[in-house]
Design a protein around this motif. Structure first.
Motif, PDB file in Angstrom:
ATOM      1  N   LYS A 139       0.353   2.768 -17.179  1.00 37.62           N
ATOM      2  CA  LYS A 139       0.063   2.422 -15.790  1.00 37.62           C
ATOM      3  C   LYS A 139       0.548   1.009 -15.494  1.00 37.62           C
ATOM      4  O   LYS A 139       0.686   0.178 -16.394  1.00 37.62           O
ATOM      5  CB  LYS A 139      -1.448   2.504 -15.523  1.00 37.62           C
ATOM      6  N   ALA A 140       0.771   0.752 -14.216  1.00 40.69           N
ATOM      7  CA  ALA A 140       1.219  -0.566 -13.775  1.00 40.69           C
ATOM      8  C   ALA A 140       0.037  -1.520 -13.671  1.00 40.69           C
ATOM      9  O   ALA A 140      -1.136  -1.131 -13.836  1.00 40.69           O
ATOM     10  CB  ALA A 140       1.926  -0.449 -12.434  1.00 40.69           C
ATOM     11  N   SER A 141       0.336  -2.760 -13.372  1.00 38.16           N
ATOM     12  CA  SER A 141      -0.680  -3.795 -13.217  1.00 38.16           C
ATOM     13  C   SER A 141      -1.705  -3.404 -12.148  1.00 38.16           C
ATOM     14  O   SER A 141      -1.354  -2.789 -11.133  1.00 38.16           O
ATOM     15  CB  SER A 141       0.000  -5.108 -12.805  1.00 38.16           C
ATOM     16  N   PRO A 142      -2.971  -3.779 -12.332  1.00 41.37           N
ATOM     17  CA  PRO A 142      -3.980  -3.503 -11.289  1.00 41.37           C
ATOM     18  C   PRO A 142      -3.687  -4.201  -9.976  1.00 41.37           C
ATOM     19  O   PRO A 142      -4.244  -3.829  -8.939  1.00 41.37           O
ATOM     20  CB  PRO A 142      -5.283  -4.008 -11.916  1.00 41.37           C
ATOM     21  N   LYS A 143      -2.790  -5.189  -9.992  1.00 37.85           N
ATOM     22  CA  LYS A 143      -2.410  -5.846  -8.740  1.00 37.85           C
ATOM     23  C   LYS A 143      -1.670  -4.883  -7.812  1.00 37.85           C
ATOM     24  O   LYS A 143      -1.451  -5.212  -6.640  1.00 37.85           O
ATOM     25  CB  LYS A 143      -1.562  -7.084  -9.018  1.00 37.85           C
ATOM     26  N   GLY A 144      -1.299  -3.713  -8.325  1.00 41.48           N
ATOM     27  CA  GLY A 144      -0.690  -2.704  -7.478  1.00 41.48           C
ATOM     28  C   GLY A 144      -1.580  -2.261  -6.333  1.00 41.48           C
ATOM     29  O   GLY A 144      -1.104  -1.718  -5.335  1.00 41.48           O
ATOM     30  N   ARG A 145      -2.888  -2.507  -6.464  1.00 42.88           N
ATOM     31  CA  ARG A 145      -3.804  -2.151  -5.371  1.00 42.88           C
ATOM     32  C   ARG A 145      -3.464  -2.916  -4.098  1.00 42.88           C
ATOM     33  O   ARG A 145      -3.536  -2.373  -2.991  1.00 42.88           O
ATOM     34  CB  ARG A 145      -5.249  -2.449  -5.796  1.00 42.88           C
ATOM     35  N   LEU A 146      -3.132  -4.192  -4.242  1.00 43.53           N
ATOM     36  CA  LEU A 146      -2.615  -4.970  -3.119  1.00 43.53           C
ATOM     37  C   LEU A 146      -1.549  -5.897  -3.689  1.00 43.53           C
ATOM     38  O   LEU A 146      -1.850  -6.945  -4.250  1.00 43.53           O
ATOM     39  CB  LEU A 146      -3.715  -5.768  -2.412  1.00 43.53           C
ATOM     40  N   SER A 147      -0.322  -5.464  -3.589  1.00 48.95           N
ATOM     41  CA  SER A 147       0.809  -6.187  -4.164  1.00 48.95           C
ATOM     42  C   SER A 147       1.644  -6.805  -3.046  1.00 48.95           C
ATOM     43  O   SER A 147       1.361  -6.617  -1.855  1.00 48.95           O
ATOM     44  CB  SER A 147       1.673  -5.231  -4.986  1.00 48.95           C
ATOM     45  N   LEU A 148       2.695  -7.510  -3.435  1.00 48.45           N
ATOM     46  CA  LEU A 148       3.609  -8.041  -2.422  1.00 48.45           C
ATOM     47  C   LEU A 148       4.326  -6.939  -1.664  1.00 48.45           C
ATOM     48  O   LEU A 148       4.856  -7.165  -0.578  1.00 48.45           O
ATOM     49  CB  LEU A 148       4.641  -8.961  -3.071  1.00 48.45           C
TER      50      LEU A 148
END
Length: 302
Positions: free
Chosen positions: A203-212
């Motif tokens: 899985k990708a970073s949890p920052k994917g929830r609100l990313s750039l």
């Protein structure tokens, strides 16, 4: 000076290896596991300062875009151990700082870090989606740096920020692109593949929830103007040891060890580290250093 570390090869690699699904963690997990002490923050902060190649630090980038005159009242949501506030404080010599964090251990570290400074500091233990203890039109600047993905209710958080921010104020939300630190994830996923690891670890970073990538649309529901400013860096390691600390302690093996899992034993992680380290060693021998490219930035909301 604008530094661009992107290459067609890195963009192609990102499309190949970064999964669409990202990790998600509760605020309780963040409070009780990630930030029950300052180790994770300490390692990340040390590495990003010691091994960066962009002459402008990320904190310098943040300060530039906050446009401080020195008199502002600033609220830092998820202030952590006060590392960013320590550098920012001289720019608020006649202002004030309020730091809020859900984790008592890191909040205490922030309190100690800024103890005795002339800028008045207030420390609040609480969640960023409950700002009910703060008055309307109280702050000229609000920050949320690399923490918004832990906040349970984003709509409630952003509504609260609008309420406590004065007219003309700035809300600066800093986060990553999902392909940030691509080289670390590439080595990590290659090691997991070689081990036949469970697919739910990919899985990708949890920052994917609100990313750039997706953040502007989410923030646009609450703020009239949302402006994106980006920043890049490339960490370069000529020794495996600091990178492995960054990987294991700073990022919990790219989140694989973030929560207890009976399938993942001590021997599993020992082998994982051995395989990742071998790839990093090979890169250093071939190129002279192992690079970790950071794609990050801030949303400036008004």
């Amino acid at each position: 000076m604008t530094t661009d570390f992107r290459t067609p090869a890195l963009d192609a690699l990102a499309k190949e290896i970064i999964p669409e699904e990202h990790f998600t963690f509760s605020a309780a997990t963040a409070r009780d596991r990630f930030f029950n002490d300052t180790r994770m923050l300490d390692v990340k902060q040390w590495v990003h300062n010691a091994f960066r190649t962009n002459p402008t630090s990320m904190i310098g980038h943040m300060i530039d875009h906050l446009a401080l005159t020195g008199t502002e009242d600033l609220l830092d949501l998820g202030c952590g151990n006060g590392f960013i506030l320590e550098d920012l404080r001289p720019h608020l010599a006649d202002g004030s700082i309020t730091g809020l964090d859900i984790a008592p251990a890191v909040l205490q570290a922030a309190r100690q870090r800024l103890h005795g400074t002339a800028t008045p500091c207030t420390w609040i233990e609480g969640s960023a989606d409950d700002l009910s203890m703060l008055g309307d039109d109280t702050f000229d600047r609000v920050m949320a740096n690399y923490m918004i993905h832990y906040v349970p209710d984003l709509d409630r958080c952003f509504t609260g920020v609008r309420r406590v921010m004065r007219p003309g104020g700035i809300f600066q939300l800093t986060t990553d692109r999902t392909d940030s630190m691509l080289e670390m994830y590439d080595a990590h996923f290659a090691a997991l593949n070689a081990m036949g690891a469970p697919r739910d670890l990919f899985k990708a970073s949890p920052k994917g929830r609100l990313s750039l990538t997706n953040g502007a649309d989410l923030l646009g529901k609450h703020f009239e103007r949302v402006h994106t400013v980006t920043w890049q860096d490339q960490l370069r390691f000529t020794s495996t040891e600091p990178f492995m600390r960054f990987y294991e302690v700073g990022h919990n093996h790219c989140c694989a060890s973030s929560e207890e899992d009976e399938r993942l034993t001590a021997s599993f992680f020992a082998e994982l580290r051995e395989r990742v380290q071998a790839q990093v060693t090979a890169a250093i021998e071939a190129r002279g250093y192992f690079a970790v490219t950071k794609y990050t930035g801030s949303f400036l909301c008004q």
